[in-house]
Scaffold this active site. Structure first.
Site, PDB file in Angstrom:
ATOM      1  N   ARG A 224      48.926  28.125  41.786  1.00  0.00           N
ATOM      2  CA  ARG A 224      49.149  28.214  40.370  1.00  0.00           C
ATOM      3  C   ARG A 224      47.701  28.297  39.922  1.00  0.00           C
ATOM      4  NH1 ARG A 224      52.302  31.442  41.247  1.00  0.00           N
ATOM      5  NH2 ARG A 224      54.552  31.536  40.288  1.00  0.00           N
ATOM      6  N   GLU A 253      45.161  36.002  33.865  1.00  0.00           N
ATOM      7  CA  GLU A 253      45.188  37.318  34.639  1.00  0.00           C
ATOM      8  C   GLU A 253      45.723  38.462  33.733  1.00  0.00           C
ATOM      9  OE1 GLU A 253      48.020  36.766  37.963  1.00  0.00           O
ATOM     10  OE2 GLU A 253      46.957  34.636  38.477  1.00  0.00           O
ATOM     11  N   HIS A 272      46.352  38.502  42.806  1.00  0.00           N
ATOM     12  CA  HIS A 272      47.353  37.774  42.862  1.00  0.00           C
ATOM     13  C   HIS A 272      48.405  38.700  43.617  1.00  0.00           C
ATOM     14  CE1 HIS A 272      50.581  35.008  40.335  1.00  0.00           C
ATOM     15  NE2 HIS A 272      50.903  35.404  41.725  1.00  0.00           N
TER      16      HIS A 272
END
Length: 310
Positions: A224, A253, A272
């Site tokens: 994370r 993000e 991601h």
């Protein structure tokens, strides 16, 4: 537990609707995150998505199923009703993350970027590749993802250590350190790979003090983004505590245009994508959990403890 009314939302809601096989006795609404209303939440027994929507609340739902492997969006620093079940999607995340990490590690050891530059310059510049076998890798997190990653690395001759809250022995890991001894775990590592969930213990875990214990390692973050103090990461790269950072997750993000990470030659950025949930995994995982719930099974491998956060 009997479930009758289900909300599916998130980025793949249309694909899930197209693949939905129809289940007797179930009413299902497939909605964009912005379309889910408080009335929808009051109607639903089950909420299925990657994260809470603006109208999300726990007053009526009995079950929340996360479409991703991480659940911090639902529980980290957020209240949770103890009578609401929380589960998550499992599946091939360990294999996907293992392949992602191996790709970047081998590309670095085999000098892919240097050879690409040499090719563009028509320059014949032999640099011997470095072996992966014999490398020392510390995997942060010893759950299903960390264990599969360790299995893949060990099969290639890598010495693998793990770090976890309980420091329990795990397959394919030569040693497992408790989180309290994380400095010892990273000091001799050639690579450090973070797969940890976001909790109070892992928020900004990778800060100045921890980076100071590293000795020119490569760092891969597939856990994370908020687990990493970005300013401390940049300092660690500048000071040689890290030689390379491969980052797939970020505190914000998409990564903002103004982020200094974009221009760093010692940083690899991916959006991601290390372990993307497929429609097939999402649907099969949900239906399997639904079947077990309605059959009265109490032991669910994908059940999440909202207090621990994983």
């Amino acid at each position: 537990m009997q479930i009758h009314n289900i909300i599916f939302t998130g980025r793949m809601y249309r694909e899930l609707e197209a693949a939905w096989p129809g289940v007797a006795g179930k009413q299902v609404r497939f909605l964009a995150e912005s379309e889910v209303s408080e009335a929808d939440m009051a109607w639903a027994d089950a909420f299925v998505g990657f994260k809470p929507v603006p109208a999300f609340h726990l007053e009526s739902v009995r079950w929340v199923h996360a479409l991703g492997a991480g659940v911090d969006a639902f529980v980290y620093r957020k209240p949770w009703k103890p009578d609401v079940l929380l589960t998550r999607t499992t599946g091939s995340f360990g294999q996907k993350i293992g392949e992602y990490c191996l790709a970047h590690m081998l590309a670095d050891l085999q000098h892919h970027e240097a050879f690409a530059r040499s090719q563009s310059n028509r320059s014949w510049n032999p640099v011997p590749p470095l072996p992966l076998s014999g490398s020392r890798v510390t995997v942060m997190g010893t759950g299903s993802v960390g264990q599969e990653l360790a299995r893949m690395l060990q099969a290639l001759g890598v010495q693998v250590s793990g770090v976890s809250m309980r420091a329990e022995r795990k397959p394919h890991m030569d040693h497992v350190y408790p989180l309290s001894h994380i400095g010892d775990a990273v000091s001799a590592a050639d690579w450090i790979i973070n797969t940890l969930p976001l909790t109070a213990q892992t928020d900004k875990l990778f800060g100045r003090a921890l980076f100071a214990r590293m000795n020119g390692a490569g760092f891969i973050n597939v856990g994370r983004g908020p687990s990493v103090d970005q300013a401390a990461l940049l300092e660690a790269l500048d000071q040689g505590q890290l030689r390379l950072a491969v980052l797939d997750v970020f505190e914000e993000e998409p990564l903002p245009d103004a982020s200094p990470l974009w221009k760093r030659k010692d940083v690899r950025i991916t959006p991601h994508v290390a372990a993307v949930t497929s429609v097939e995994e999402a649907l099969s995982g949900f239906l399997d959990t639904l079947h077990k719930l309605e059959a009265g099974e109490r032991e669910l491998a994908n059940r999440v403890d909202p207090i621990r956060g994983y």
